[in-house]
Motif scaffolding. Sequence first.
Motif, PDB file in Angstrom:
ATOM      1  N   ILE A 143      16.951-131.743   7.054  1.00 34.23           N
ATOM      2  CA  ILE A 143      17.291-133.152   7.248  1.00 34.23           C
ATOM      3  C   ILE A 143      16.519-133.735   8.426  1.00 34.23           C
ATOM      4  CG2 ILE A 143      19.165-134.698   7.935  1.00 34.23           C
ATOM      5  CD1 ILE A 143      21.027-132.913   6.221  1.00 34.23           C
ATOM      6  N   ARG A 144      16.431-132.991   9.517  1.00 27.73           N
ATOM      7  CA  ARG A 144      15.713-133.490  10.707  1.00 27.73           C
ATOM      8  C   ARG A 144      14.220-133.600  10.433  1.00 27.73           C
ATOM      9  NH1 ARG A 144      12.780-135.265  13.740  1.00 27.73           N
ATOM     10  NH2 ARG A 144      12.707-135.134  16.031  1.00 27.73           N
ATOM     11  N   LEU A 145      13.645-132.604   9.800  1.00 28.98           N
ATOM     12  CA  LEU A 145      12.200-132.599   9.586  1.00 28.98           C
ATOM     13  C   LEU A 145      11.770-133.636   8.560  1.00 28.98           C
ATOM     14  CD1 LEU A 145      11.620-128.743   9.644  1.00 28.98           C
ATOM     15  CD2 LEU A 145      10.829-130.401  11.350  1.00 28.98           C
ATOM     16  N   LEU A 146      12.562-133.816   7.515  1.00 30.62           N
ATOM     17  CA  LEU A 146      12.225-134.842   6.527  1.00 30.62           C
ATOM     18  C   LEU A 146      12.558-136.233   7.045  1.00 30.62           C
ATOM     19  CD1 LEU A 146      10.968-134.287   3.698  1.00 30.62           C
ATOM     20  CD2 LEU A 146      11.977-132.266   4.750  1.00 30.62           C
ATOM     21  N   GLY A 147      13.561-136.309   7.943  1.00 31.83           N
ATOM     22  CA  GLY A 147      13.878-137.592   8.558  1.00 31.83           C
ATOM     23  C   GLY A 147      12.700-138.155   9.328  1.00 31.83           C
ATOM     24  N   GLY A 148      11.910-137.280   9.915  1.00 32.87           N
ATOM     25  CA  GLY A 148      10.727-137.717  10.643  1.00 32.87           C
ATOM     26  C   GLY A 148       9.678-138.363   9.757  1.00 32.87           C
ATOM     27  N   LEU A 149       9.832-138.204   8.439  1.00 30.49           N
ATOM     28  CA  LEU A 149       8.918-138.825   7.483  1.00 30.49           C
ATOM     29  C   LEU A 149       9.595-139.956   6.706  1.00 30.49           C
ATOM     30  CD1 LEU A 149       7.369-135.488   6.291  1.00 30.49           C
ATOM     31  CD2 LEU A 149       6.125-137.306   7.453  1.00 30.49           C
TER      32      LEU A 149
END
Length: 274
Positions: free
Chosen positions: A33-39
């Motif tokens: 969730i955090r890593l895809l949130g950055g995109l």
Amino acid sequence: MAEQHTPRSLIVSLYGAYGRGPDESPMPVAALIRLLGGLGVDAPSVRSSVSRLKRRGLLLPRRTADGAAGYALSEDARRLLDDGDRRIYARTEPKLSDGWVLAVFSVPEAERHKRHLLRSRLARLGFGTAAPGVWIAPARLYEETRNALERLELSTYVDLFRGEHLGYAATAEAAARWWDLPAIAGLHEEFLAVHEPVLRSWRTAPGGPEDAYRAYLLVLDSWRRLPYADPVLPAELLPHDWPGRRSAEVFAALHELLWDRGAEFVRPFVSGTP
């Protein structure tokens, strides 16, 4: 056509780039969730896409070492990503003397849905159409083709052959009929239009680890489709100004510049210690 990065595709690219550690540990849901949130992907979209990948048997629910919910790659998913690596990161120049692999198939009318699946899979593997029911690709794709057909339980409908083209038309003329080369060239031009400026920017003003992660995941998500749409034919079969060579060089340069730097940002999330 503008590039489209779907949540599901970005998740696959994230696992392909940074989710295959030697210990095969699961990636925490919170990290996804955090890593895809950055995109720009919101949490509900991440969870929905993970559920689809789980239903397809590509992700398996697992607990991380500290007991958090996570997802690991299935054996099929790992094999698919490993097969993809051989295309995505390939730097060898194909030779005409390597020959061809032919897929000749016949599917009963009562199972025509499998005929459609077979055609679409061969097209996604990079095959061109030599004649009705006869598909052709560079011989180096044999093993991957065999694995894919067996995995999809389509091998009983297909015979595979190795061979060379003996005429009557020149092989370059024949290849221009087997594949839609202008359409493939257009895909490379689209890739270059977006990512060549990214390469120039990083060469003149490099960013930090989070910037590198975002840039790398987007370029990988764009690039990993191209080696499947493009069979990567020998140079003598292609126009002299073929853009595929340049797009491959741009991707390789961005991989060299960004992957390690991006891993610095990703590693703490994957290990559960951000």
